[in-house]
Design a protein around this motif. Structure first.
Motif, PDB file in Angstrom:
ATOM      1  N   GLY A 275       0.610  -1.508  -0.685  1.00  0.00           N
ATOM      2  CA  GLY A 275       0.115   0.135  -0.045  1.00  0.00           C
ATOM      3  C   GLY A 275       0.671   1.259   0.133  1.00  0.00           C
ATOM      4  N   LYS A 276       2.129   1.468  -0.194  1.00  0.00           N
ATOM      5  CA  LYS A 276       2.894   2.004   0.150  1.00  0.00           C
ATOM      6  C   LYS A 276       4.216   2.382  -0.445  1.00  0.00           C
ATOM      7  CE  LYS A 276       4.142   1.868   5.274  1.00  0.00           C
ATOM      8  NZ  LYS A 276       3.850   2.313   6.186  1.00  0.00           N
ATOM      9  N   THR A 277       5.100   3.294  -0.938  1.00  0.00           N
ATOM     10  CA  THR A 277       6.115   3.291  -1.543  1.00  0.00           C
ATOM     11  C   THR A 277       6.954   4.486  -1.010  1.00  0.00           C
ATOM     12  OG1 THR A 277       5.926   4.853  -3.723  1.00  0.00           O
ATOM     13  CG2 THR A 277       5.748   2.316  -3.650  1.00  0.00           C
ATOM     14  N   GLY A 278       8.509   4.181  -0.665  1.00  0.00           N
ATOM     15  CA  GLY A 278       8.519   5.774  -0.155  1.00  0.00           C
ATOM     16  C   GLY A 278      10.437   5.772  -0.328  1.00  0.00           C
ATOM     17  N   LEU A 279      10.774   6.943  -0.699  1.00  0.00           N
ATOM     18  CA  LEU A 279      12.466   7.580  -0.579  1.00  0.00           C
ATOM     19  C   LEU A 279      13.113   7.796   0.701  1.00  0.00           C
ATOM     20  CD1 LEU A 279      14.538   8.091  -2.431  1.00  0.00           C
ATOM     21  CD2 LEU A 279      13.801  10.369  -3.012  1.00  0.00           C
ATOM     22  N   MET A 280      13.423   6.856   1.212  1.00  0.00           N
ATOM     23  CA  MET A 280      13.437   6.679   2.921  1.00  0.00           C
ATOM     24  C   MET A 280      15.531   7.165   3.238  1.00  0.00           C
ATOM     25  SD  MET A 280      11.021   6.275   4.748  1.00  0.00           S
ATOM     26  CE  MET A 280       9.827   7.360   3.456  1.00  0.00           C
ATOM     27  N   LEU A 281      15.212   7.605   3.117  1.00  0.00           N
ATOM     28  CA  LEU A 281      16.904   9.062   3.483  1.00  0.00           C
ATOM     29  C   LEU A 281      17.763   8.797   4.562  1.00  0.00           C
ATOM     30  CD1 LEU A 281      16.863  11.292   0.604  1.00  0.00           C
ATOM     31  CD2 LEU A 281      17.815   8.779   0.879  1.00  0.00           C
ATOM     32  N   ARG A 282      16.068   9.046   6.302  1.00  0.00           N
ATOM     33  CA  ARG A 282      17.047   8.879   7.336  1.00  0.00           C
ATOM     34  C   ARG A 282      15.427   9.461   8.347  1.00  0.00           C
ATOM     35  NH1 ARG A 282      14.506  14.243   8.079  1.00  0.00           N
ATOM     36  NH2 ARG A 282      14.592  15.329   6.631  1.00  0.00           N
ATOM     37  N   SER A 283      15.488   8.576   9.943  1.00  0.00           N
ATOM     38  CA  SER A 283      14.027   8.979   9.796  1.00  0.00           C
ATOM     39  C   SER A 283      13.757  10.642  10.455  1.00  0.00           C
ATOM     40  CB  SER A 283      14.112   8.294  11.516  1.00  0.00           C
ATOM     41  OG  SER A 283      14.324   7.363  11.190  1.00  0.00           O
ATOM     42  N   GLY A 284      12.626  10.704  10.474  1.00  0.00           N
ATOM     43  CA  GLY A 284      12.148  12.227  11.065  1.00  0.00           C
ATOM     44  C   GLY A 284      11.450  12.801   9.509  1.00  0.00           C
ATOM     45  N   GLU A 285      11.437  14.597   9.210  1.00  0.00           N
ATOM     46  CA  GLU A 285      10.164  14.761   9.444  1.00  0.00           C
ATOM     47  C   GLU A 285      10.231  14.003   7.153  1.00  0.00           C
ATOM     48  OE1 GLU A 285       9.096  19.399   7.494  1.00  0.00           O
ATOM     49  OE2 GLU A 285      11.060  18.920   9.198  1.00  0.00           O
ATOM     50  N   ALA A 286       9.375  13.707   6.849  1.00  0.00           N
ATOM     51  CA  ALA A 286       8.658  13.495   5.725  1.00  0.00           C
ATOM     52  C   ALA A 286       7.710  14.014   5.073  1.00  0.00           C
ATOM     53  CB  ALA A 286       8.666  12.310   5.738  1.00  0.00           C
ATOM     54  N   LEU A 287       7.339  13.382   4.462  1.00  0.00           N
ATOM     55  CA  LEU A 287       5.919  14.498   3.200  1.00  0.00           C
ATOM     56  C   LEU A 287       5.472  13.075   2.979  1.00  0.00           C
ATOM     57  CD1 LEU A 287       4.700  15.966   1.112  1.00  0.00           C
ATOM     58  CD2 LEU A 287       6.583  16.433  -0.807  1.00  0.00           C
ATOM     59  N   VAL A 288       4.410  13.597   3.283  1.00  0.00           N
ATOM     60  CA  VAL A 288       3.314  11.655   2.598  1.00  0.00           C
ATOM     61  C   VAL A 288       2.282  12.139   1.766  1.00  0.00           C
ATOM     62  CG1 VAL A 288       2.601  10.081   3.932  1.00  0.00           C
ATOM     63  CG2 VAL A 288       4.327  11.205   5.021  1.00  0.00           C
ATOM     64  N   VAL A 289       2.392  11.402   0.404  1.00  0.00           N
ATOM     65  CA  VAL A 289       1.275  11.911  -0.320  1.00  0.00           C
ATOM     66  C   VAL A 289       0.155  10.390  -0.484  1.00  0.00           C
ATOM     67  CG1 VAL A 289       0.965  12.141  -2.949  1.00  0.00           C
ATOM     68  CG2 VAL A 289       2.726  13.683  -1.838  1.00  0.00           C
ATOM     69  N   ARG A 290      -0.771  11.138  -0.264  1.00  0.00           N
ATOM     70  CA  ARG A 290      -1.831   9.544  -0.819  1.00  0.00           C
ATOM     71  C   ARG A 290      -1.977  10.718  -2.091  1.00  0.00           C
ATOM     72  NH1 ARG A 290      -7.329   9.179   2.738  1.00  0.00           N
ATOM     73  NH2 ARG A 290      -5.640   8.635   4.097  1.00  0.00           N
ATOM     74  N   ARG A 291      -2.346   8.541  -3.148  1.00  0.00           N
ATOM     75  CA  ARG A 291      -2.176   9.167  -4.105  1.00  0.00           C
ATOM     76  C   ARG A 291      -3.688   8.747  -4.358  1.00  0.00           C
ATOM     77  NH1 ARG A 291       2.960   6.800  -7.399  1.00  0.00           N
ATOM     78  NH2 ARG A 291       2.197   8.012  -9.121  1.00  0.00           N
TER      79      ARG A 291
END
Length: 322
Positions: A275-291
Motif C-alpha cells: 500500500g505504500k512506497t517511499g524514498l527513505m533517507l533518514r528517520s524524521g520529517e517526511a512529505l507523505v502523499v496519498r495518491r
C-alpha cells in the motif's frame, strides 16, 4: 546521547571487532605455514581462480571489518532505539560478522601447507558452516541485547489535516529542497577509501567493484525534491534519471508527519511496502502523499509541511480545471 544509545553502538560494533581479532590471530598462528601467495577467490566448484599477497589479505581483513563496524555504528547511532527494526539490524550485524569472520579463517586453513595456491580448494559446504556460525553469533547478539533496557515506542502520530498555501489566482509558486542522507554519504565515502586501499594492494577487480558501489551511493545520497506545476518530483543528486514523479492529477492529499524508517519501511533507499512506497533517507520529517488510487508515497525531507501545503493547493487548482 543517552546511555542506551552508547550501549547499542557498542553492541553493534562488538562482533566485527571480535571477528577481526579472530582473523588476525589465525593469520599470526598460521603465517609460517602459508604460501607466499594465498588462494583468495574460489569458483562454485571450490577450485581457486585468484591469489593475493599476505599484505593484501591483512588490508582486506582490516578494511572489511572496520568498514562494517562503522556502518553498523551509524545504524545504531541514527536509528530509533524504541523500534524493533533496530534490534533486528543489530542481530543481522552479528550474523554478518560470524559469517565473514569464519570464511576469512577458512581461507587461511585451506591455504595452510599448500605448495601450489592453484590447487587449493574451498568446497561449498564451508558456506554452510559459515552460515551456522552467523546464526550462532546472531543468537549471542540477541542475548546481549537483552541487557539493554529499550525505551517504549512512542505512539504513532495521527494522519493530520492537509494544509493549504494561500496563493492568489494566477500566482505561480514552487518549492525545492535537498534531502541528504548521512548513511548513504558515509557509506559512499567509506567505499571510496576501501577502493583506494584495494587498488594499492593490487586488487584491481575488487577495487573497481567497491568504486562502482561508492559512486551509486554518492549519486543517490542527496536527491532533489521539488513541488511545482508538474507535481512532486524526486531525482538523484547529479543525474536527471531515474526520477520519481507524482503528477498533480494523481494527488489526493499531502501531509507532513514523522517517519521511523526502520519500523515503517525496514531500511534506507527506495522502499516498497503493501500500500505504500517511499524514498527513505533518514528517520524524521517526511512529505507523505496519498495518491488517487489509495497508495501512499513518502519522501523524508525538511520543511515538508510547506511542501505538503503547496502540493495540496496546486492539486486543488488542477482538479478545478478538469
Amino acid at each position: 546521547m543517552n546511555r542506551v544509545r552508547y550501549r547499542l553502538m557498542a553492541l553493534a560494533v562488538l562482533p566485527f571487532l571480535l571477528a577481526m581479532a579472530v582473523d588476525l590471530t589465525a593469520f599470526a598462528l598460521l603465517r609460517d605455514r602459508l604460501p607466499d601467495r594465498l588462494a583468495s577467490h574460489f569458483t562454485a566448484s571450490g577450485s581457486s581462480d585468484d591469489t593475493q599477497s599476505h599484505t593484501s589479505y591483512l588490508v582486506l581483513v582490516l578494511v572489511m571489518h572496520i568498514g562494517l563496524a562503522a556502518l553498523w555504528a551509524v545504524v545504531a547511532r541514527t536509528g530509533d532505539a524504541a523500534v524493533r527494526g533496530l534490534r533486528w539490524m543489530v542481530w543481522v550485524g552479528y550474523a554478518v560478522a560470524g559469517l565473514v569472520g569464519y570464511l576469512m579463517v577458512a581461507v587461511l586453513v585451506a591455504n595452510a601447507d599448500a605448495a601450489d595456491p592453484g590447487r587449493v580448494r574451498m568446497p561449498l559446504w564451508q558456506l554452510v558452516i559459515g552460515a551456522g556460525c552467523g546464526a550462532l553469533a546472531a543468537g549471542i547478539g540477541r542475548l546481549l541485547l537483552l541487557t539493554v533496557s529499550m525505551p517504549a515506542p512512542l505512539p504513532s502520530p495521527g494522519p493530520g489535516e492537509p494544509e493549504r498555501l494561500d496563493l492568489a489566482e494566477g500566482e505561480v509558486a514552487g518549492w525545492m529542497r535537498r534531502a541528504p542522507s548521512r548513511v548513504l554519504l558515509g557509506t559512499g565515502l567509506a567505499m571510496i577509501a576501501t577502493a583506494l586501499v584495494l587498488l594499492y594492494a593490487g586488487g584491481t577487480r575488487h577495487a573497481l567493484v567497491a568504486l562502482g558501489g561508492a559512486l551509486i551511493c554518492l549519486a543517490f545520497s542527496c536527491p532533489y525534491v521539488t513541488v511545482d506545476r508538474h507535481g512532486l518530483t524526486a531525482r538523484p543528486t547529479v543525474l536527471p534519471w531515474p526520477r520519481i514523479r507524482v503528477p498533480l492529477s494523481d494527488v489526493d492529499r499531502a501531509i507532513s508527519r514523522e517517519i521511523k524508517i526502520l519500523a515503517e519501511y525496514g531500511g534506507w533507499g527506495y522502499r516498497m511496502r503493501p500500500g505504500k512506497t517511499g524514498l527513505m533517507l533518514r528517520s524524521g520529517e517526511a512529505l507523505v502523499v496519498r495518491r488517487a488510487g489509495g497508495r501512499e508515497f513518502a519522501v523524508t525531507v525538511d520543511d515538508s509541511a510547506t511542501a505538503a501545503a503547496l502540493l495540496n493547493t496546486l492539486a486543488d487548482r488542477e482538479g478545478a480545471k478538469r
